[in-house]
Design a protein around this motif. Structure first.
Motif, PDB file in Angstrom:
ATOM      1  N   LEU A  17     -38.391  85.202  26.206  1.00  0.00           N
ATOM      2  CA  LEU A  17     -38.776  83.798  26.320  1.00  0.00           C
ATOM      3  C   LEU A  17     -40.146  83.611  26.946  1.00  0.00           C
ATOM      4  N   MET A  18     -40.794  84.711  27.318  1.00  0.00           N
ATOM      5  CA  MET A  18     -42.105  84.596  27.936  1.00  0.00           C
ATOM      6  C   MET A  18     -43.184  84.451  26.878  1.00  0.00           C
ATOM      7  N   GLY A  19     -44.312  83.917  27.311  1.00  0.00           N
ATOM      8  CA  GLY A  19     -45.414  83.721  26.400  1.00  0.00           C
ATOM      9  C   GLY A  19     -46.279  84.955  26.274  1.00  0.00           C
ATOM     10  N   ILE A  20     -47.287  84.874  25.443  1.00  0.00           N
ATOM     11  CA  ILE A  20     -48.255  85.951  25.284  1.00  0.00           C
ATOM     12  C   ILE A  20     -49.067  86.046  26.568  1.00  0.00           C
ATOM     13  N   SER A  21     -49.243  87.257  27.084  1.00  0.00           N
ATOM     14  CA  SER A  21     -49.972  87.403  28.344  1.00  0.00           C
ATOM     15  C   SER A  21     -51.475  87.364  28.113  1.00  0.00           C
ATOM     16  N   SER A  22     -52.203  86.892  29.111  1.00  0.00           N
ATOM     17  CA  SER A  22     -53.654  86.844  29.076  1.00  0.00           C
ATOM     18  C   SER A  22     -54.186  87.393  30.383  1.00  0.00           C
ATOM     19  N   VAL A  23     -55.123  88.300  30.298  1.00  0.00           N
ATOM     20  CA  VAL A  23     -55.619  89.001  31.475  1.00  0.00           C
ATOM     21  C   VAL A  23     -56.644  88.159  32.222  1.00  0.00           C
ATOM     22  N   ILE A  24     -56.522  88.144  33.543  1.00  0.00           N
ATOM     23  CA  ILE A  24     -57.502  87.526  34.425  1.00  0.00           C
ATOM     24  C   ILE A  24     -58.177  88.643  35.221  1.00  0.00           C
ATOM     25  N   PRO A  25     -59.501  88.623  35.386  1.00  0.00           N
ATOM     26  CA  PRO A  25     -60.198  89.754  35.988  1.00  0.00           C
ATOM     27  C   PRO A  25     -59.799  90.098  37.411  1.00  0.00           C
ATOM     28  N   GLY A  26     -59.636  89.127  38.307  1.00  0.00           N
ATOM     29  CA  GLY A  26     -59.517  89.437  39.727  1.00  0.00           C
ATOM     30  C   GLY A  26     -58.147  89.175  40.297  1.00  0.00           C
ATOM     31  N   ALA A  27     -57.522  90.195  40.892  1.00  0.00           N
ATOM     32  CA  ALA A  27     -56.237  90.015  41.581  1.00  0.00           C
ATOM     33  C   ALA A  27     -56.484  90.001  43.076  1.00  0.00           C
ATOM     34  N   LEU A  28     -55.938  88.999  43.761  1.00  0.00           N
ATOM     35  CA  LEU A  28     -56.074  88.854  45.204  1.00  0.00           C
ATOM     36  C   LEU A  28     -54.757  89.270  45.843  1.00  0.00           C
ATOM     37  N   LYS A 207     -41.343  72.560  24.620  1.00  0.00           N
ATOM     38  CA  LYS A 207     -42.603  73.176  24.203  1.00  0.00           C
ATOM     39  C   LYS A 207     -43.773  72.187  24.267  1.00  0.00           C
ATOM     40  N   GLU A 208     -43.552  70.965  23.796  1.00  0.00           N
ATOM     41  CA  GLU A 208     -44.640  69.983  23.801  1.00  0.00           C
ATOM     42  C   GLU A 208     -45.055  69.622  25.226  1.00  0.00           C
ATOM     43  N   ASP A 209     -44.057  69.463  26.107  1.00  0.00           N
ATOM     44  CA  ASP A 209     -44.374  69.191  27.504  1.00  0.00           C
ATOM     45  C   ASP A 209     -45.174  70.338  28.119  1.00  0.00           C
ATOM     46  N   LEU A 210     -44.769  71.569  27.809  1.00  0.00           N
ATOM     47  CA  LEU A 210     -45.457  72.724  28.381  1.00  0.00           C
ATOM     48  C   LEU A 210     -46.892  72.806  27.882  1.00  0.00           C
ATOM     49  N   ILE A 211     -47.112  72.534  26.614  1.00  0.00           N
ATOM     50  CA  ILE A 211     -48.477  72.526  26.078  1.00  0.00           C
ATOM     51  C   ILE A 211     -49.335  71.519  26.843  1.00  0.00           C
ATOM     52  N   ASN A 212     -48.814  70.312  27.030  1.00  0.00           N
ATOM     53  CA  ASN A 212     -49.570  69.290  27.749  1.00  0.00           C
ATOM     54  C   ASN A 212     -49.818  69.687  29.200  1.00  0.00           C
ATOM     55  N   SER A 247     -60.202  78.547  30.963  1.00  0.00           N
ATOM     56  CA  SER A 247     -60.166  78.041  29.588  1.00  0.00           C
ATOM     57  C   SER A 247     -59.666  79.114  28.631  1.00  0.00           C
ATOM     58  N   ARG A 248     -60.183  80.327  28.784  1.00  0.00           N
ATOM     59  CA  ARG A 248     -59.791  81.405  27.875  1.00  0.00           C
ATOM     60  C   ARG A 248     -58.303  81.721  27.985  1.00  0.00           C
ATOM     61  N   VAL A 249     -57.838  81.885  29.209  1.00  0.00           N
ATOM     62  CA  VAL A 249     -56.448  82.267  29.429  1.00  0.00           C
ATOM     63  C   VAL A 249     -55.487  81.175  28.959  1.00  0.00           C
ATOM     64  N   LEU A 250     -55.725  79.950  29.408  1.00  0.00           N
ATOM     65  CA  LEU A 250     -54.771  78.884  29.103  1.00  0.00           C
ATOM     66  C   LEU A 250     -54.868  78.432  27.653  1.00  0.00           C
ATOM     67  N   ASN A 251     -56.051  78.471  27.063  1.00  0.00           N
ATOM     68  CA  ASN A 251     -56.148  78.145  25.637  1.00  0.00           C
ATOM     69  C   ASN A 251     -55.356  79.138  24.793  1.00  0.00           C
ATOM     70  N   ARG A 252     -55.389  80.398  25.184  1.00  0.00           N
ATOM     71  CA  ARG A 252     -54.631  81.399  24.433  1.00  0.00           C
ATOM     72  C   ARG A 252     -53.123  81.135  24.558  1.00  0.00           C
ATOM     73  N   LEU A 253     -52.683  80.783  25.759  1.00  0.00           N
ATOM     74  CA  LEU A 253     -51.269  80.483  25.928  1.00  0.00           C
ATOM     75  C   LEU A 253     -50.861  79.237  25.155  1.00  0.00           C
ATOM     76  N   ILE A 254     -51.739  78.246  25.172  1.00  0.00           N
ATOM     77  CA  ILE A 254     -51.466  77.008  24.427  1.00  0.00           C
ATOM     78  C   ILE A 254     -51.325  77.307  22.929  1.00  0.00           C
ATOM     79  N   GLU A 255     -52.241  78.118  22.397  1.00  0.00           N
ATOM     80  CA  GLU A 255     -52.194  78.441  20.977  1.00  0.00           C
ATOM     81  C   GLU A 255     -50.912  79.198  20.626  1.00  0.00           C
ATOM     82  N   SER A 256     -50.437  80.033  21.540  1.00  0.00           N
ATOM     83  CA  SER A 256     -49.226  80.810  21.268  1.00  0.00           C
ATOM     84  C   SER A 256     -47.982  79.928  21.181  1.00  0.00           C
ATOM     85  N   LEU A 257     -48.068  78.716  21.723  1.00  0.00           N
ATOM     86  CA  LEU A 257     -46.929  77.794  21.696  1.00  0.00           C
ATOM     87  C   LEU A 257     -46.914  76.910  20.447  1.00  0.00           C
ATOM     88  N   LYS A 258     -48.015  76.894  19.712  1.00  0.00           N
ATOM     89  CA  LYS A 258     -48.094  75.990  18.560  1.00  0.00           C
ATOM     90  C   LYS A 258     -47.432  76.594  17.332  1.00  0.00           C
TER      91      LYS A 258
END
Length: 258
Positions: A17-28, A207-212, A247-258
């Protein structure tokens, strides 16, 4: 055993049920506590409990204390919160407890609220189920956006459940560095990338709520993401990100939900 079989099935369901993962450069990563019973220092004015295993070791979570002049705020929850009471007292106590959604409701939240006479905040759509789980809210989020002075804002971000609330905090001790607490809407993975969880409850997600909601989170000016969970039993980490990363990470997740 039946229990292990159930946990294994639960793990596989969650993964599916998880979405497509997107990498972020820096882990704190969070500093270890200096002594037992002490919260971990994340940054000036921001503290974290120890990581706690959930769902048979599938996930890791922590709670966070925000030092604020108007009174400290605790975000998410901790099953071992009482071990930190002395340190929290030294830091000035807790005025408000902000839950992300129903999964954080438990008697431990009530224990923290009682110890420091703190208000418990949840979204109005989560009130009944939180009460069933032993958490009695004293304040409800009823608007899509709720501001707490200039440093802290709550945003209704449904999708994972109907009443998810995310929080944007501009840390005054770091010149307004903006931390985004998304709870289970966004989680960190074993590869320290980002995923969403659409459904993990009897409520099957929207799904629509999550996209928004992802669009809203994308457009908020934040510097550091603090997800609600890390999966795979890995330590919970925060993620530094730029506007381009966001933008890159969340746009990719948004597209995976469409």
């Amino acid at each position: 055993t039946k229990l292990m079989s159930l946990l294994s099935s639960l793990l596989e369901m969650a993964k599916s049920l998880m979405g497509i993962s997107s990498v972020i450069p820096g882990a704190l990563r969070f500093h270890p506590p200096a002594l037992p019973g002490k919260l971990r220092s994340v940054s000036p004015g921001l503290w974290a409990t120890e990581d706690e295993g959930l769902f048979g070791g599938f996930a890791t979570a922590a709670g966070f204390l925000l030092e604020r002049p108007e009174g400290n705020t605790f975000i998410y929850s901790s099953a071992h919160i009482s071990r930190y009471f002395q340190h929290i007292t030294e830091l000035g106590g807790v005025r408000n407890i902000f839950l992300n959604h129903q999964d954080e409701a438990s008697p431990h939240v009530m224990e923290l609220a009682k110890q420091f006479s703190a208000d418990i905040w949840v979204h109005k759509n989560e009130k009944n189920i939180c009460e069933e789980k032993g958490t009695i809210p004293t304040q409800l989020f009823v608007e899509s956006i709720t501001k707490f002075n200039d440093d802290l804002t709550a945003f209704h971000t449904p999708g994972h459940t109907e009443g998810v609330v995310s929080y944007l905090w501009k840390n005054p001790q770091e010149g307004g560095c903006a931390y985004l607490f998304t709870g289970d809407t966004l989680i960190s993975t074993e590869q320290e990338s980002i995923e969403f969880i659409l459904s993990f409850h009897s409520y099957q997600g929207n799904k629509e709520d999550l996209i928004n909601s992802l669009k809203l989170l994308r457009d908020l000016e934040s510097n550091i993401l603090v997800p609600g969970l890390a999966n795979g039993g890995k330590p919970l980490v925060a993620m530094t990100w730029t506007a381009d990363d966001r933008s890159r990470v969340l746009n990719r997740l948004i597209e995976s939900l469409k």
